[in-house]
Design an enzyme around this catalytic site. Structure first.
Site, PDB file in Angstrom:
ATOM      1  N   SER A   8      36.512  29.307  50.741  1.00 42.93           N
ATOM      2  CA  SER A   8      37.758  28.833  50.147  1.00 42.93           C
ATOM      3  C   SER A   8      38.187  27.530  50.813  1.00 42.93           C
ATOM      4  O   SER A   8      38.467  27.489  52.013  1.00 42.93           O
ATOM      5  CB  SER A   8      38.851  29.888  50.308  1.00 42.93           C
ATOM      6  N   HIS A  33      35.233  27.900  46.387  1.00 50.26           N
ATOM      7  CA  HIS A  33      36.417  28.550  45.810  1.00 50.26           C
ATOM      8  C   HIS A  33      37.631  27.637  45.966  1.00 50.26           C
ATOM      9  O   HIS A  33      37.932  27.162  47.061  1.00 50.26           O
ATOM     10  CB  HIS A  33      36.638  29.881  46.540  1.00 50.26           C
ATOM     11  N   ASP A  35      41.683  27.248  45.375  1.00 48.36           N
ATOM     12  CA  ASP A  35      42.930  27.995  45.177  1.00 48.36           C
ATOM     13  C   ASP A  35      44.044  27.075  44.702  1.00 48.36           C
ATOM     14  O   ASP A  35      44.497  26.204  45.449  1.00 48.36           O
ATOM     15  CB  ASP A  35      43.360  28.649  46.503  1.00 48.36           C
ATOM     16  N   MET A  37      47.892  26.893  43.595  1.00 48.45           N
ATOM     17  CA  MET A  37      49.147  27.657  43.709  1.00 48.45           C
ATOM     18  C   MET A  37      50.316  26.780  43.249  1.00 48.45           C
ATOM     19  O   MET A  37      50.361  25.601  43.583  1.00 48.45           O
ATOM     20  CB  MET A  37      49.394  28.044  45.169  1.00 48.45           C
ATOM     21  N   HIS A  66      40.555  29.506  41.149  1.00 52.19           N
ATOM     22  CA  HIS A  66      41.465  30.659  41.156  1.00 52.19           C
ATOM     23  C   HIS A  66      42.878  30.147  40.901  1.00 52.19           C
ATOM     24  O   HIS A  66      43.475  29.516  41.771  1.00 52.19           O
ATOM     25  CB  HIS A  66      41.326  31.335  42.533  1.00 52.19           C
ATOM     26  N   MET A  68      46.516  30.607  40.710  1.00 51.85           N
ATOM     27  CA  MET A  68      47.665  31.447  41.073  1.00 51.85           C
ATOM     28  C   MET A  68      48.907  30.750  40.542  1.00 51.85           C
ATOM     29  O   MET A  68      49.758  30.271  41.300  1.00 51.85           O
ATOM     30  CB  MET A  68      47.720  31.620  42.601  1.00 51.85           C
ATOM     31  N   MET A 137      42.245  41.006  44.687  1.00 52.91           N
ATOM     32  CA  MET A 137      42.920  40.390  45.824  1.00 52.91           C
ATOM     33  C   MET A 137      43.060  41.441  46.923  1.00 52.91           C
ATOM     34  O   MET A 137      43.632  42.512  46.704  1.00 52.91           O
ATOM     35  CB  MET A 137      44.306  39.869  45.436  1.00 52.91           C
ATOM     36  N   ASP A 175      38.795  38.702  47.441  1.00 54.83           N
ATOM     37  CA  ASP A 175      39.439  37.490  47.952  1.00 54.83           C
ATOM     38  C   ASP A 175      40.562  37.844  48.926  1.00 54.83           C
ATOM     39  O   ASP A 175      41.576  38.423  48.531  1.00 54.83           O
ATOM     40  CB  ASP A 175      39.996  36.694  46.760  1.00 54.83           C
ATOM     41  N   GLY A 177      41.036  37.900  53.570  1.00 56.03           N
ATOM     42  CA  GLY A 177      40.740  38.663  54.783  1.00 56.03           C
ATOM     43  C   GLY A 177      39.285  39.068  54.942  1.00 56.03           C
ATOM     44  O   GLY A 177      38.983  40.039  55.636  1.00 56.03           O
TER      45      GLY A 177
HETATM   46  C1  DX5 Z   1      44.860  33.609  48.978  1.00 57.23           C
HETATM   47  C2  DX5 Z   1      43.702  32.845  48.390  1.00 57.23           C
HETATM   48  C3  DX5 Z   1      42.440  33.017  49.137  1.00 57.23           C
HETATM   49  C4  DX5 Z   1      42.486  32.509  50.551  1.00 57.23           C
HETATM   50  C5  DX5 Z   1      41.594  33.382  51.376  1.00 57.23           C
HETATM   51  O1  DX5 Z   1      45.959  33.484  48.169  1.00 57.23           O
HETATM   52  O2  DX5 Z   1      43.467  33.239  47.062  1.00 57.23           O
HETATM   53  O3  DX5 Z   1      41.322  32.469  48.436  1.00 57.23           O
HETATM   54  O4  DX5 Z   1      42.081  31.182  50.673  1.00 57.23           O
HETATM   55  O5  DX5 Z   1      41.761  33.040  52.693  1.00 57.23           O
HETATM   56  P1  DX5 Z   1      41.274  33.960  53.889  1.00 57.23           P
HETATM   57  O6  DX5 Z   1      39.799  34.150  53.730  1.00 57.23           O
HETATM   58  O7  DX5 Z   1      41.656  33.168  55.090  1.00 57.23           O
HETATM   59  O8  DX5 Z   1      42.018  35.268  53.773  1.00 57.23           O
HETATM   60 ZN    ZN Z   2      41.539  32.603  46.054  1.00 57.83          ZN
END
Ligand code: DX5
Ligand code: ZN
Length: 222
Positions: A8, A33, A35, A37, A66, A68, A137, A175, A177
Site C-alpha cells: 500500500s 495498492h 488508497d 480517501m 481502493h 474509500m 477490511m 487489507d 494490519g
Molecule cells: C486502510 C487502507 C489500507 C492501509 C493498510 O484504510 O485501506 O490499505 O494502507 O495499511 P497497514 O498495512 O499499515 O495496516
Molecule cells: Zn486499502
C-alpha cells in the site's frame, strides 16, 4: 496458487514517492495498492487525481485502487483513465451496489467490493458471482498502521464458502494490519491477496521484506 502481494503506497514516503515506487517496481510484489480517501466515507483524506497520475506514470505494477469515498460512481471513469486495472468500492458507500459493479465492468476493468470489519458478508450474496475481488477490511478504513482485527479470520472462511457456493471467481484480498504472522494465518485460511502498508514500507528494506514474506507464505499456500 501463489499469493498476490499488494504493497500500500499510503505507507510510502510521499516526499520520495518516485523512489518508493521504483523499490516496488524492482520487488516481487504483484500489484501496487492505492488508497483513495475523501474525508467523508472515512475520517482521513489521503490524496487525489494528480498524485494518482504521478504514481501511474512511474509504476510498473498494476494499480489496485481502493476507493474509500462516498458515491464512488462519480469517479469510476476518472480512475480507470488514470490507470487503475481494478477498482474496489465499499458496499457501505453504494446504495446501488449492483449497478456500480456493472459500471466498473463496463469500463473494461476488474471490479472489487470492500467490506468494513462490522459489515456482514451477506450483502455480497447476490453480487459475488459478478466480482473479481472481495476485499475484507481487517482494520477500520482510514489509516495505515492499525492493529489487525481477528474476527477477519472467521469472515474469510465464510466468504470463501460463499464464493465456492455461488461459483464466483473472486479473489479474496485482506487489507489492514497484515504482517508475516497475520499473513501466514490468512493465506492458510484462503486469502489470495495481501495488502500491506506499514509492514513493508516501515521496514529497512521493503523489497527484501516482500521477498521474505513471499518465501514464508509458500509453506501454507494451497
Ligand atoms: C486502510 C487502507 C489500507 C492501509 C493498510 O484504510 O485501506 O490499505 O494502507 O495499511 P497497514 O498495512 O499499515 O495496516
Ligand atoms: Zn486499502
Amino acid at each position: 496458487m501463489s499469493t498476490i502481494i499488494a504493497p500500500s503506497i499510503l505507507a510510502a514516503d510521499f516526499a520520495n514517492l518516485q523512489r518508493d515506487i521504483e523499490i516496488i517496481n524492482n520487488s516481487e510484489a504483484e500489484w501496487l495498492h492505492i488508497d483513495i480517501m475523501d474525508g467523508l466515507f472515512v475520517p482521513n483524506i489521503s490524496f487525489g487525481m494528480p498524485v494518482m497520475a504521478a504514481i501511474a506514470k512511474h509504476s510498473k505494477k498494476p494499480l489496485d485502487v481502493h476507493l474509500m469515498i462516498e458515491k464512488p460512481e462519480r469517479y469510476l471513469e476518472a480512475f480507470r483513465d488514470l490507470g487503475a486495472f481494478q477498482l474496489t468500492v465499499h458496499a457501505e458507500a453504494c446504495p446501488h451496489l449492483h449497478r456500480t459493479i456493472q459500471q466498473i465492468k463496463e469500463l473494461g476493468i476488474k471490479a472489487g467490493v470492500a467490506l468494513n470489519p462490522h459489515t456482514n458478508i451477506s450483502i455480497l450474496e447476490y453480487v459475488i458471482a459478478d466480482l473479481d475481488l472481495v476485499c475484507l477490511m481487517s482494520v477500520n478504513p482510514g489509516f495505515g498502521g492499525q492493529k489487525f482485527i481477528p474476527t477477519t479470520y472467521e469472515k474469510l472462511i465464510n466468504v470463501n464458502e460463499m464464493i465456492a457456493t455461488r461459483g464466483s471467481k473472486a479473489l479474496i484480498e485482506i487489507d489492514g494490519g497484515v504482517n508475516i504472522e497475520t499473513g501466514l494465518k490468512l493465506v492458510d485460511r484462503g486469502a489470495e491477496v495481501l495488502v500491506a502498508g506499514s509492514f513493508i514500507f516501515g521496514s529497512p528494506d521493503p523489497a527484501k521484506t516482500i521477498s521474505e514474506l513471499k518465501q514464508k507464505l509458500t509453506e501454507v499456500e494451497q
